[in-house]
Write an enzyme that holds these catalytic residues in place. Sequence first.
Site, short mmCIF file in Angstrom:
data_model
loop_
_atom_site.label_atom_id
_atom_site.label_comp_id
_atom_site.label_asym_id
_atom_site.label_seq_id
_atom_site.Cartn_x
_atom_site.Cartn_y
_atom_site.Cartn_z
N THR A 159 -2.79 -1.84 7.89
CA THR A 159 -2.42 -3.22 8.09
C THR A 159 -1.07 -3.74 7.72
O THR A 159 -0.52 -3.42 6.70
CB THR A 159 -3.37 -4.12 7.31
OG1 THR A 159 -4.62 -3.88 7.77
CG2 THR A 159 -3.03 -5.55 7.49
N THR B 189 0.88 -1.18 0.00
CA THR B 189 0.00 0.00 0.00
C THR B 189 0.91 1.23 0.00
O THR B 189 1.32 1.68 -1.06
CB THR B 189 -0.96 -0.01 1.21
OG1 THR B 189 -0.22 -0.19 2.41
CG2 THR B 189 -1.97 -1.11 1.07
N GLU C 288 6.67 4.58 7.78
CA GLU C 288 6.31 5.93 7.34
C GLU C 288 7.24 6.97 7.93
O GLU C 288 7.28 7.17 9.14
CB GLU C 288 4.86 6.22 7.73
CG GLU C 288 3.89 5.39 6.90
CD GLU C 288 2.48 5.37 7.46
OE1 GLU C 288 1.63 4.78 6.79
OE2 GLU C 288 2.25 5.94 8.53
N LYS D 253 3.90 -6.89 3.97
CA LYS D 253 3.63 -5.47 3.67
C LYS D 253 3.29 -4.75 4.97
O LYS D 253 2.87 -5.37 5.95
CB LYS D 253 2.50 -5.32 2.66
CG LYS D 253 1.15 -5.80 3.08
CD LYS D 253 0.23 -4.84 3.76
CE LYS D 253 0.34 -3.42 3.31
NZ LYS D 253 -0.61 -2.58 4.13
#
Lengths: 408, 408
Positions: free
Chosen positions: B192, B155, B279, B181
């Site tokens: 997730t 994602t 992130e 992932k």
Amino acid sequence: MAVNLLFPEAAALTPVVGIRLGAACAGIKGRDRKDLLVIALAQHSTVAGVFTRNRFTAAPVTVARAHLANGSCRALVVNSGCANAGTGEQGVARAMQVCEALGKLLGCEASAVLPFSTGVIMEDLPSERIIAALPRCVEGLSETGWLEAAEAIMTTDTVPKAASRVIEIGGHKVTVTGIAKGSGMIRPDMATMLAFVATDATVATNSLQNMIEHASQRSFNCVTVDGDTSTNDSLMLIASGGSSCPEISSTNDDGYASLCDAVTEVCTELAQMVVRDAEGATKFITVRVEAGRDERECRMVAYAIAHSPLVKTAFYASDPNLGRILAAIGYAGIDDLDVTALQVYLGEVLVATGGGRAPGYKEENAQSVMDQQEIVLRVQLNRGRAAVTVWTCDLSHEYVRINSEYRS
Amino acid sequence: MAVNLLFPEAAALTPVVGIRLGAACAGIKGRDRKDLLVIALAQHSTVAGVFTRNRFTAAPVTVARAHLANGSCRALVVNSGCANAGTGEQGVARAMQVCEALGKLLGCEASAVLPFSTGVIMEDLPSERIIAALPRCVEGLSETGWLEAAEAIMTTDTVPKAASRVIEIGGHKVTVTGIAKGSGMIRPDMATMLAFVATDATVATNSLQNMIEHASQRSFNCVTVDGDTSTNDSLMLIASGGSSCPEISSTNDDGYASLCDAVTEVCTELAQMVVRDAEGATKFITVRVEAGRDERECRMVAYAIAHSPLVKTAFYASDPNLGRILAAIGYAGIDDLDVTALQVYLGEVLVATGGGRAPGYKEENAQSVMDQQEIVLRVQLNRGRAAVTVWTCDLSHEYVRINSEYRS
């Protein structure tokens, strides 16, 4: 950046008979910034307090707790700019030196002085500079010194924090006035939440301790900025006996309840001011969890939401990103939670029910709530009658900037 | 921004006999991005798994857990772009539709298909688009499809994550290959952590379940980005029986220990990849807590440090602001912790001992550790023999930017 927080007016802060305050520049925070405060208490004042539960207790907390247990207390001394935390045995010795110096100036025992510090962790307390500045604090002692006192204890706070209430007990006027500092539970160099609240009522120590525990549970223990608990957090309640109202010697006495309410109100106002002035805050968020089995589980859900970096960044972005709130409720730690039975409201907008998005939910309605500076988020667990309210703020670029800047 | 994480080479991913993978674009994430994956398993494959403990369990997790309990499993189907979480009963119905459609294509029961989803929470699963794209996944099924599979489940990941190990059991070659992932436990729209690991060994279901629980405790359960636990987290371990090595039917059997080690290594590598691609991450931080009474208290201290926004922003700033680390240790929740007995090391630099700064500590030594991209922080509690390692990353401007951008 403070959220709806005005500079307090000195006239709005009612003096407390028997409590005098004096501030000075000791040169800890830098030239021309007041960083030292003395609070002198009338004889026979009673004092109660609650302290951080952090195991890395700062030296002044260790000393203040011990001196408080002694009984008689005549003065508080507070410095900003250095937390005297993570300083080992010599930190305690330096805090004691300051107590001894102030005791000599005021004509009381060192053990009647309670020390408090806020600022950089793991730096030695500049006790010589503090001791040199104490006489100037003592010379300036005045019952009208509350605003100046609030300024002297500021670190990264952008606005001094102070509040007053005046009530009547048995026909006698009773005042409650307090100050607080803190804008992030910890700041790189500037640690700690401190709050000092005084009343001129006459209150026995046990009742005063009950009162401050009641008030702290409903005020300072209900706010969170970043979930970090400081090494120095302290909340002190002083009763000077300067009012002519009858003594409150037990929690059943006339006046206990109304004084306790006034103290809780002042503490709540101060605690909310801390959140409004939190590092980088752009929104003031009230998280209310209702209809839980007990306060403990309501608190778990409220803090899971209030501590989630993802929820906090969504508020910062004014993004009605409600999945993040559901996820936080889900991992809050209630093992037998039935997620299909709960409701989530953003302002007055029902956003989630039946385990998913509410029928008729429109994003534009949630968006108009998210666009505001003051937001109420309400979770109904529908499994009991307990409720808890927590106040927090968003997580912004400014928070990262403030906390990642090199200590200067 | 990934920290020391390279794009994997397809040649480095060893195929697992009996496991075929096929990916396609279903149009969930947008045109031209693969977002649907089918993993087809050889007959008699065994499957074990661990799932999120979030009470807002996503619909596919509910279905996968139920189908796994049925026993026989022939395929996994994974979509990215929509988490199918917070979707109530219709979410379960849509996940079932996908299982039924894939079951028809592969000639097996719907209950032999395990569904997984990752992406936006509280959005309906576009099951029609998924069902329309399933035939293309099935046509493309191949044992060499691992890299493409790793890409299809991404994602906000910036790099696909995959790892392989080849070991020998009783003279027979055995392969373990896995993909994962996740780049933040939750992302505004992209939720997730998912991981799928397969081996060609023959392993009884009970032993396989023991193995995945052992591995997950030492890998995925030791990483944290932001402390937010997703609604969809799933880690699956498949044993195809394609290798000629003898069956492992209990944890005492030959080969169990070495296969368990290989699975744990693949899971650890994948879990660390998730942190490296977190992130906004600019640093990869290993927090090791040693000499605790039990793993539980070591874990409490490790997570208090790894979750503290103040510690994480200090790492981002390369600021050896050690008071924040002491404060986090202090509030980790060990009531009888003696802070004067512990030591804190940053890399090889002793920074704290005796309740304060270590004698001889020089900030420039700590600074040179802080300036690195890979940092090891070690806390010695000196009260027992347990130890725990947790991997995390820093908290940067980029994290706030990513998580406060409007869902697009």
